[in-house]
Design an enzyme around this catalytic site. Structure first.
Site, PDB file in Angstrom:
ATOM      1  N   LYS A   1       0.850  -1.194   0.000  1.00 17.11           N
ATOM      2  CA  LYS A   1       0.000   0.000   0.000  1.00 17.11           C
ATOM      3  C   LYS A   1       0.876   1.229   0.000  1.00 17.11           C
ATOM      4  O   LYS A   1       2.023   1.175   0.445  1.00 17.11           O
ATOM      5  CB  LYS A   1      -0.878   0.009   1.267  1.00 17.11           C
ATOM      6  CG  LYS A   1      -2.125   0.855   1.134  1.00 17.11           C
ATOM      7  CD  LYS A   1      -3.267   0.074   0.517  1.00 17.11           C
ATOM      8  CE  LYS A   1      -4.479   0.911   0.261  1.00 17.11           C
ATOM      9  NZ  LYS A   1      -5.624   0.062  -0.111  1.00 17.11           N
TER      10      LYS A   1
ATOM     11  N   ASP B   1      -7.084   4.330  -4.541  1.00 20.21           N
ATOM     12  CA  ASP B   1      -7.696   4.173  -3.219  1.00 20.21           C
ATOM     13  C   ASP B   1      -8.358   5.530  -2.972  1.00 20.21           C
ATOM     14  O   ASP B   1      -8.550   6.298  -3.925  1.00 20.21           O
ATOM     15  CB  ASP B   1      -6.631   3.838  -2.157  1.00 20.21           C
ATOM     16  CG  ASP B   1      -7.249   3.306  -0.856  1.00 20.21           C
ATOM     17  OD1 ASP B   1      -7.637   2.133  -0.808  1.00 20.21           O
ATOM     18  OD2 ASP B   1      -7.377   4.085   0.122  1.00 20.21           O
TER      19      ASP B   1
HETATM   20  N1  GLU Z   1      -7.402   0.289  -2.915  1.00 23.52           N
HETATM   21  C1  GLU Z   1      -8.147  -0.887  -3.237  1.00 23.52           C
HETATM   22  C2  GLU Z   1      -8.172  -1.817  -2.043  1.00 23.52           C
HETATM   23  O1  GLU Z   1      -8.231  -1.352  -0.922  1.00 23.52           O
HETATM   24  C3  GLU Z   1      -7.710  -1.523  -4.551  1.00 23.52           C
HETATM   25  C4  GLU Z   1      -6.275  -1.918  -4.631  1.00 23.52           C
HETATM   26  C5  GLU Z   1      -5.841  -2.391  -6.019  1.00 23.52           C
HETATM   27  O2  GLU Z   1      -6.647  -2.451  -6.935  1.00 23.52           O
HETATM   28  O3  GLU Z   1      -4.653  -2.712  -6.133  1.00 23.52           O
HETATM   29  O4  GLU Z   1      -8.207  -3.012  -2.153  1.00 23.52           O
END
Ligand code: GLU
Length: 444
Positions: free
Chosen positions: A126, A166
């Site tokens: 992340k 996100d």
């Molecule tokens: N931010 C999204 C999550 O919390 C998607 C992450 C992504 O597609 O890599 O899963």
């Protein structure tokens, strides 16, 4: 002291002032107790839990950019690569003033198990920044993204780490970041997901988290003798997850009566007008105060309050820790039968326990919102084969993934005598695959 308690204590001591990270680790490890106890000797010897709670690596960097007045602004950028035992690091980039290392670590930790639950080969990571895209011009957003990428690009790549959107990072931001990556590296590769459809994006990726939430919720309700059609649903949030959760809930015949943003919330007794909501949020990037101009019979309230509205199903789709114990008590006394998390960790631990104790079906975010990252993994597959699939093809894969996730966590909960505890089920099912891969790959 039990192995779980020992590790929890170390996590708090080693990572001070990171309450969200402590919370995420505690929630996972608490529900893994039966699995850990059954394998305690081996896991201890292998320091499996100590390795699981320590990110592979974490980056923190300066992001300077020039605003429209010519003033230099400085933000902080982060990328935490948590665990790549089942695939390249994968997880979004959060752009929000509240972002700090602890928040990125909680999100990265959750992502390990979520990504494992999808059944697809993606590890957990992340990133993000305390930059706030709200109220910024397109040029300012571009200036930020173009300064963020020269640092981030050192750590990412189509086979190493693939960021995505996100909170605060949507198609516009991903576009600017992709353009800058390409310029610096000279590589046209699937290094980011959530890309625009003309340059490697996947159909359904925009809708995927919200749609996936409803596919899983429908399956959970069905397996417990309920039908989503005809249900009254309250949703919090008005971002990408909330909008497409509302769209799919309406397509399934449910009535969604609320949504919210950071300043207030809307109650529309006749059901949210999705076209109006999309125009306000996706086109005008405006506040929900505008909703009343489209729907004079709706109510706008300052502050928080969606959980006070009587409903059958509650879908928290805004942010972490937005549904507290008091809210859980109100939901139960109003006859709510199910809560499914569209956001990451929106329900506090006390609220989750209260809901579960009072017989409310509860689907945790790492299962219920996994449709977004699952579709990102499908975008990666399409990029690798240099093809793009139809909307129907991606949507049907997403549906099977969400239905499978529900059955996997249902089965995992049953195997450990915790029938109906989908929090434990999700953590156990997500953990088992990662733990096996880590053990098989040796001390690393
Ligand atoms: N931010 C999204 C999550 O919390 C998607 C992450 C992504 O597609 O890599 O899963």
């Amino acid at each position: 002291m039990s192995y779980v308690d020992e590790v929890l204590e170390k996590v708090v001591a080693k990572n001070p002032a990171e309450p969200e990270f402590h919370q995420a680790v505690k929630e996972v490890l608490e529900s893994l107790r039966p699995v850990i106890e059954a394998n305690e000797e081996r896991y201890r010897k292998e320091a499996l839990l100590e390795r699981l709670v320590e990110p592979d690596r974490q980056f923190k960097f300066r992001v300077p950019w020039v605003d429209d007045k010519g003033q230099v602004q400085v933000n902080t950028g982060y990328r935490v690569q948590f665990n790549n035992s089942i695939g390249p690091y994968k997880g979004g980039l959060r752009l929000h003033p509240s972002v700090n290392l602890g928040i990125i670590k909680f999100l990265g930790f959750e992502q390990i198990f979520k990504n494992s639950l999808t059944g697809l080969p993606i590890g957990g990571g992340k990133g993000g920044s305390d930059f706030d895209p709200k109220g910024k011009s397109d040029r300012e957003v571009m200036a930020f993204c173009q300064s963020f990428m020269p640092e981030l690009c050192k750590y990412i790549g189509a086979d190493t780490d693939v960021p995505a959107g996100d909170i605060g990072t949507g198609a516009r931001e991903i576009g600017y970041m992709f353009g800058q990556y390409k310029r610096i590296k000279g590589l046209y590769e699937g290094v980011l997901t959530g890309k625009g459809l003309t340059y490697g994006g996947s159909l359904v990726r925009t809708e995927a988290t919200g749609y996936g939430l409803l596919y899983l919720t429908r399956e959970m309700l069905k397996c417990n003798g309920h039908d989503i059609a005809g249900k009254t649903v309250v949703v919090s949030g008005a971002g990408n997850v909330a909008i497409y959760a509302i769209e799919k809930a309406q397509q399934m015949g449910a009535k969604v009566v609320t949504c919210s943003d950071s300043t207030g919330w809307v109650y529309d007794p006749e059901g949210i007008d999705l076209a109006a909501l999309k125009e306000i949020k996706e086109v005008k990037r405006a506040r929900l105060t505008e909703y009343k101009n489209y729907r004079p019979n709706s109510e706008y309230h300052e502050g928080r309050g969606v959980w006070t509205v009587k409903c059958d199903v509650a879908l928290p789709c805004a942010t972490q820790n937005e549904l507290h114990l008091e809210d859980a008590k109100t939901l139960v006394s109003n006859g709510c039968i199910a809560v499914a998390e569209g956001a990451n960790m929106p329900t506090t631990m006390e609220a989750t326990e209260y809901l579960q104790k009072n017989g409310v079906l509860f689907a945790p975010g790492k299962a219920a919102n996994a449709g977004g990252v699952a579709t990102s993994a499908l975008e990666m597959s399409q990029n690798s084969e240099r093809l793009s699939w139809t909307f129907e093809e991606v949507d049907s894969k997403l549906q099977s993934i969400m239905v499978n996730i529900f059955h996997n966590l249902d089965d995992a909960a049953k195997r450990y005598g915790k029938e109906g505890d989908y929090v434990a089920g999700a953590n156990i099912a997500g953990f088992e695959k990662v733990a096996n891969a880590m053990l098989a790959q040796g001390v690393a």
